[in-house]
Design an enzyme around this catalytic site. Structure first.
Site, PDB file in Angstrom:
ATOM      1  N   ARG A  59       0.823  -1.179  -0.071  1.00 25.08           N
ATOM      2  CA  ARG A  59       0.005   0.071   0.028  1.00 25.08           C
ATOM      3  C   ARG A  59       1.074   1.244  -0.031  1.00 25.08           C
ATOM      4  NH1 ARG A  59      -2.589   4.110  -0.271  1.00 25.08           N
ATOM      5  NH2 ARG A  59      -4.704   4.394   0.423  1.00 25.08           N
ATOM      6  N   GLU A  67     -11.478   4.466  -6.265  1.00 25.51           N
ATOM      7  CA  GLU A  67     -11.324   3.247  -6.052  1.00 25.51           C
ATOM      8  C   GLU A  67     -11.514   2.356  -7.462  1.00 25.51           C
ATOM      9  OE1 GLU A  67     -11.251   1.447  -3.631  1.00 25.51           O
ATOM     10  OE2 GLU A  67     -11.172   2.828  -1.853  1.00 25.51           O
ATOM     11  N   ARG A 111      -0.434  -5.525   4.683  1.00 30.50           N
ATOM     12  CA  ARG A 111       0.207  -4.993   3.484  1.00 30.50           C
ATOM     13  C   ARG A 111       1.423  -4.209   4.176  1.00 30.50           C
ATOM     14  NH1 ARG A 111      -5.057  -1.914   1.180  1.00 30.50           N
ATOM     15  NH2 ARG A 111      -4.509  -0.697   3.485  1.00 30.50           N
TER      16      ARG A 111
END
Length: 264
Positions: A59, A67, A111
């Site tokens: 990330r 999105e 992540r």
């Protein structure tokens, strides 16, 4: 004579000590960098990499992209362009490197949290500069580059690049799809109309995806957490829910890339 020898020795010790400290500082800096292999680009701020033999999601620190596959929000304007540009930058890079900040290296989802560099150039900075992501998710102490990012964003906003061409679309909490009318998922995000102004600045933007409406490149390639490459055809079960980490025009193209056809 002995005094001079002692003085010279003392100077030599000081110089050597300085060199040692400088080298240690450089090694500390380098210890926060990791070279990785990019496996796939998930969207404008998330990728999958192979790091020390393990496939991990990364990330991007301090940025937020519209999105693409959100269960509730769906695809947002410029989500597709951000994903495509992110993929283009990384696909053309010979070396991709992660830089970690002083805080946690992973989030609660496992992540990696990192600054990403393609051949030494900041990917975050390129995406901010082109108006494809906003500066966001600013949490201490992982804020090393926040000032530089904000400065670049100010220029992109003043020039109404990308996400900034629609008044009210970008907020401190994310993106408001309702601020853009006459736009549908899969379409060119520059063709919408701002709901907050009578007119909006139109900006030509190169199509990096080659998947405009009507194009035949609609085969979705997905790579699972075990590294298995699978492609999905329109009409297959769960096709609409599949996150397209790679897009192919033909099954032959997908197979040459090492993907296998999904069951059903």
């Amino acid at each position: 004579m002995k005094i001079w020898i002692m003085v010279l020795c003392s100077i030599a010790v000081v110089i050597l000590a300085g060199c040692t400290l400088e080298d240690t500082s450089q090694n500390t800096k380098d210890s926060n960098l990791e070279k990785v292999e990019v496996i796939s680009v998930m969207d404008g701020d998330t990728i999958k990499v192979k790091d020390k033999g393990e496939i991990k999601k990364v990330r991007y620190l301090l940025v937020d992209a519209p999105e693409m596959y959100h269960k509730t929000l769906g695809e947002q304007p410029f989500g597709r362009e951000a994903q495509a540009r992110n993929r283009e930058i990384l696909n053309h890079a010979k070396n991709v490197t992660l830089e970690f900040d002083v805080g946690d290296k992973e989030d609660k989802y496992g992540r990696l949290l990192a600054y990403v560099y393609a051949d030494g150039k900041s990917v975050q900075e390129q995406l901010i500069r082109e108006g494809l992501v906003r500066v966001g998710y600013i949490y201490e102490p992982n804020t090393k580059h926040v000032n530089e990012y904000k400065e670049i964003q100010e220029k992109a906003e003043s020039e109404k690049k990308g996400i900034w061409q629609y008044d009210g679309y970008v907020t401190d909490r994310g993106f408001v799809k309702a601020a853009v009318k006459n736009w549908r998922p899969g379409e060119d995000s520059t063709k919408g109309i701002s709901t907050n102004t009578s007119s909006t600045t139109k900006q030509s933007q190169k199509d990096h995806t080659n998947t405009q409406p009507g194009a035949a490149c609609n085969i979705k390639g997905n790579i699972n957490d075990k590294g298995k490459k699978i492609y999905h055809l329109p009409g297959m079960n769960n096709y609409d829910a599949v996150k397209a980490e790679k897009v192919f025009c033909t099954e032959e193209e997908a197979q040459k890339a090492g993907f296998i056809k999904a069951a059903g």
